[in-house]
Design a protein around this motif. Structure first.
Motif, PDB file in Angstrom:
ATOM      1  N   TRP A  54      20.726-152.422 -10.341  1.00 47.08           N
ATOM      2  CA  TRP A  54      20.371-152.810 -11.854  1.00 47.08           C
ATOM      3  C   TRP A  54      21.267-152.428 -12.318  1.00 47.08           C
ATOM      4  O   TRP A  54      20.987-153.326 -13.875  1.00 47.08           O
ATOM      5  CB  TRP A  54      18.862-152.712 -12.413  1.00 47.08           C
ATOM      6  CG  TRP A  54      17.601-152.624 -11.142  1.00 47.08           C
ATOM      7  CD1 TRP A  54      17.044-151.225 -10.198  1.00 47.08           C
ATOM      8  CD2 TRP A  54      17.344-153.742 -10.754  1.00 47.08           C
ATOM      9  NE1 TRP A  54      16.839-151.767  -9.460  1.00 47.08           N
ATOM     10  CE2 TRP A  54      16.427-152.881  -9.000  1.00 47.08           C
ATOM     11  CE3 TRP A  54      17.360-154.730 -10.773  1.00 47.08           C
ATOM     12  CZ2 TRP A  54      15.771-153.698  -8.342  1.00 47.08           C
ATOM     13  CZ3 TRP A  54      16.977-155.594 -10.100  1.00 47.08           C
ATOM     14  CH2 TRP A  54      16.101-155.271  -9.182  1.00 47.08           C
ATOM     15  N   SER A  55      22.341-152.145 -12.614  1.00 46.21           N
ATOM     16  CA  SER A  55      23.340-151.829 -13.966  1.00 46.21           C
ATOM     17  C   SER A  55      24.015-152.994 -14.006  1.00 46.21           C
ATOM     18  O   SER A  55      25.321-152.250 -13.407  1.00 46.21           O
ATOM     19  CB  SER A  55      23.549-150.277 -13.906  1.00 46.21           C
ATOM     20  OG  SER A  55      24.485-150.354 -12.678  1.00 46.21           O
ATOM     21  N   ARG A  56      24.125-154.483 -14.330  1.00 46.16           N
ATOM     22  CA  ARG A  56      24.912-155.524 -14.035  1.00 46.16           C
ATOM     23  C   ARG A  56      24.555-156.160 -15.353  1.00 46.16           C
ATOM     24  O   ARG A  56      23.070-156.116 -16.399  1.00 46.16           O
ATOM     25  CB  ARG A  56      25.117-156.208 -13.245  1.00 46.16           C
ATOM     26  CG  ARG A  56      23.296-156.025 -12.377  1.00 46.16           C
ATOM     27  CD  ARG A  56      24.515-156.243 -10.922  1.00 46.16           C
ATOM     28  NE  ARG A  56      22.752-156.858 -10.534  1.00 46.16           N
ATOM     29  CZ  ARG A  56      22.288-156.888  -9.746  1.00 46.16           C
ATOM     30  NH1 ARG A  56      21.918-155.423  -9.082  1.00 46.16           N
ATOM     31  NH2 ARG A  56      21.299-156.937  -9.146  1.00 46.16           N
ATOM     32  N   ASP A  57      24.745-156.925 -15.261  1.00 44.76           N
ATOM     33  CA  ASP A  57      24.992-158.386 -16.453  1.00 44.76           C
ATOM     34  C   ASP A  57      24.195-157.420 -17.984  1.00 44.76           C
ATOM     35  O   ASP A  57      22.720-158.055 -18.140  1.00 44.76           O
ATOM     36  CB  ASP A  57      23.300-159.345 -15.804  1.00 44.76           C
ATOM     37  CG  ASP A  57      24.092-159.691 -14.231  1.00 44.76           C
ATOM     38  OD1 ASP A  57      25.363-159.741 -14.563  1.00 44.76           O
ATOM     39  OD2 ASP A  57      23.212-159.842 -13.787  1.00 44.76           O
ATOM     40  N   GLY A  58      24.856-156.722 -18.269  1.00 40.28           N
ATOM     41  CA  GLY A  58      24.233-156.642 -20.102  1.00 40.28           C
ATOM     42  C   GLY A  58      24.094-155.210 -19.556  1.00 40.28           C
ATOM     43  O   GLY A  58      22.858-154.791 -20.682  1.00 40.28           O
ATOM     44  N   VAL A  59      23.032-155.377 -18.811  1.00 39.75           N
ATOM     45  CA  VAL A  59      22.417-153.943 -18.468  1.00 39.75           C
ATOM     46  C   VAL A  59      23.487-152.999 -18.301  1.00 39.75           C
ATOM     47  O   VAL A  59      23.498-152.108 -17.501  1.00 39.75           O
ATOM     48  CB  VAL A  59      21.260-153.674 -17.294  1.00 39.75           C
ATOM     49  CG1 VAL A  59      20.824-152.415 -17.129  1.00 39.75           C
ATOM     50  CG2 VAL A  59      20.553-155.305 -17.635  1.00 39.75           C
ATOM     51  N   LYS A  60      23.104-151.140 -18.851  1.00 37.94           N
ATOM     52  CA  LYS A  60      24.236-150.424 -18.852  1.00 37.94           C
ATOM     53  C   LYS A  60      22.533-149.326 -18.071  1.00 37.94           C
ATOM     54  O   LYS A  60      22.000-148.890 -18.291  1.00 37.94           O
ATOM     55  CB  LYS A  60      24.394-149.518 -20.363  1.00 37.94           C
ATOM     56  CG  LYS A  60      25.376-148.837 -20.347  1.00 37.94           C
ATOM     57  CD  LYS A  60      26.102-147.982 -21.537  1.00 37.94           C
ATOM     58  CE  LYS A  60      27.248-147.257 -21.774  1.00 37.94           C
ATOM     59  NZ  LYS A  60      27.488-147.072 -23.379  1.00 37.94           N
ATOM     60  N   THR A  86      11.869-159.393 -16.801  1.00 36.08           N
ATOM     61  CA  THR A  86      11.926-160.536 -17.114  1.00 36.08           C
ATOM     62  C   THR A  86      11.547-161.714 -17.848  1.00 36.08           C
ATOM     63  O   THR A  86      11.335-162.453 -17.950  1.00 36.08           O
ATOM     64  CB  THR A  86      13.497-160.519 -15.639  1.00 36.08           C
ATOM     65  OG1 THR A  86      13.906-159.711 -15.745  1.00 36.08           O
ATOM     66  CG2 THR A  86      14.088-162.320 -15.404  1.00 36.08           C
ATOM     67  N   SER A 130      22.925-148.658  -8.984  1.00 36.40           N
ATOM     68  CA  SER A 130      23.864-150.095  -9.286  1.00 36.40           C
ATOM     69  C   SER A 130      23.305-151.407  -9.368  1.00 36.40           C
ATOM     70  O   SER A 130      23.822-152.076  -9.425  1.00 36.40           O
ATOM     71  CB  SER A 130      25.076-150.438  -8.200  1.00 36.40           C
ATOM     72  OG  SER A 130      24.550-150.013  -6.904  1.00 36.40           O
ATOM     73  N   THR A 142      17.770-153.679 -20.955  1.00 31.42           N
ATOM     74  CA  THR A 142      18.947-152.746 -21.735  1.00 31.42           C
ATOM     75  C   THR A 142      19.637-151.814 -21.292  1.00 31.42           C
ATOM     76  O   THR A 142      21.017-151.684 -21.421  1.00 31.42           O
ATOM     77  CB  THR A 142      18.898-152.587 -23.347  1.00 31.42           C
ATOM     78  OG1 THR A 142      17.790-151.834 -23.553  1.00 31.42           O
ATOM     79  CG2 THR A 142      18.584-154.005 -23.613  1.00 31.42           C
TER      80      THR A 142
END
Length: 346
Positions: free
Chosen positions: A42-48, A21, A40, A29
């Protein structure tokens, strides 16, 4: 823009997320973990998010994979990522045996991808200052060096995760706790020729050692002592690196090796030495080491160069750890050239 994916969303993943960041030209990504609760985070805000590394490698748009899983898994995941054409940053230790490290390096070379090992303490201001003095020859001929890690990892620490303290996934106090300090020792002093060692499991209910003492002879002829333990009561006491030469004495220490404790050189006046100590003391932590590594990998890809800390560097310190372990196990002196070329894999 260099796109990053992280496999393993445990404690250390946070440092990678923060580093990516903070790095210009880097973007997170994708993340991967079998535990959906950890995933869960880190898998948010456009991060799959993915629960399977193979699926992430096939589906996600990723240039670099950061491997943040238990140590015993690093080899297979590195090979899998390299064969998918991804550059790799792998947490310490890069592997638990030299044979595994060699395979990782070989596959990355054959696939034309970069491999960097996480040894972020090289970027600490005190260590950069110490390295500068070594390169300048300010110590003259070295007589000896001490690498000391006197830390506390209580039983609760080892009980937090089933892999901790195991031979197959953790590797012991030298492998898991002291390896950064040993990387610094080699960075300053050069290659080790021969080691002898004692190890014991004194206080923790684990498969591997919780304390080890080793004696080294460097190829230069200088001697060295390693003391590493996770048995200190009641908390971390000291991590230090001490170098002694004919024209210089330096000790970098504290609970973590961030502060210059002794800085005496024949070519410096006391006032000049004090000025350097004070400069480092104003910002002893410097830029986060993980951020330095992400910045370096991003730049290395963009410029087509090797990263500053390579697979060869990770292998070098792994060989020292394996040699100390073998010396303690056999009660014999172990030559590192025999360890690395004579078929002994740790």
């Amino acid at each position: 823009m260099i796109r990053y994916g992280i496999v393993g969303c445990g404690h250390i993943a946070r440092k990678h997320v923060e580093a990516i960041t903070a790095t210009e030209g880097a973007f997170l990504t994708a993340v991967c973990d079998q535990d959906k609760t950890r995933l869960s985070r880190w898998s948010r805000d456009g991060v799959k998010g993915y629960t399977d590394l193979g699926m992430m490698l096939r589906e996600a748009t990723v240039d670099v994979i950061c491997i943040c899983t238990p140590s015993g898994t690093h080899k297979e995941m590195t090979i899998q990522a390299a064969q998918a054409g991804k550059h790799i940053i792998v947490e310490k230790p890069m592997a638990l045996t030299i044979a595994d490290a060699d395979k990782m390096i070989e596959v990355c070379k054959n696939q034309g991808v970069l491999l960097s090992v996480v040894h972020p303490n090289r970027f600490r201001p005190a260590m950069e200052a110490l390295r500068h003095r070594v390169v300048e020859g300010a110590f003259g001929t070295f007589s000896h060096a001490n690498a000391t890690v006197r830390w506390n990892r209580d039983q609760d620490y080892f009980d937090q995760a089933p892999w901790r303290g195991t031979r197959a996934m953790d590797g012991g106090v030298l492998m898991n706790q002291a390896i950064h300090n040993l990387d610094l020792l080699l960075w300053m002093m050069g290659d080790v020729e021969e080691v002898s060692a004692y190890q014991a499991t004194r206080l923790r209910e684990i498969e591997v050692e919780d304390v080890m003492v080793s004696i080294l002879r460097f190829k230069s002829g200088a001697l060295g002592v390693i003391e590493a333990a996770v048995t200190l009561y009641p908390r971390n006491l000291e991590e230090s690196l001490s170098l002694f030469g004919e024209t210089g004495t330096a000790v970098v220490g504290g609970p973590t090796a961030n502060w210059i404790k002794t800085w005496q050189f024949a070519d410096l006046t006391p006032e000049e030495a004090t000025e350097i100590v004070q400069q480092v003391g104003e910002n002893p932590y410097g830029k986060p080491g993980h951020q330095c590594l992400i910045e370096d990998m991003t730049d290395a890809i963009q410029r087509g160069r090797q990263p500053l800390i390579t697979g060869a560097d990770g292998r070098r310190v792994l060989a020292l750890v394996n040699a100390c372990q073998r010396a303690a196990l056999t009660g014999q002196r172990i030559r590192l050239d025999e360890l690395t070329t004579g078929g002994i894999s740790g």
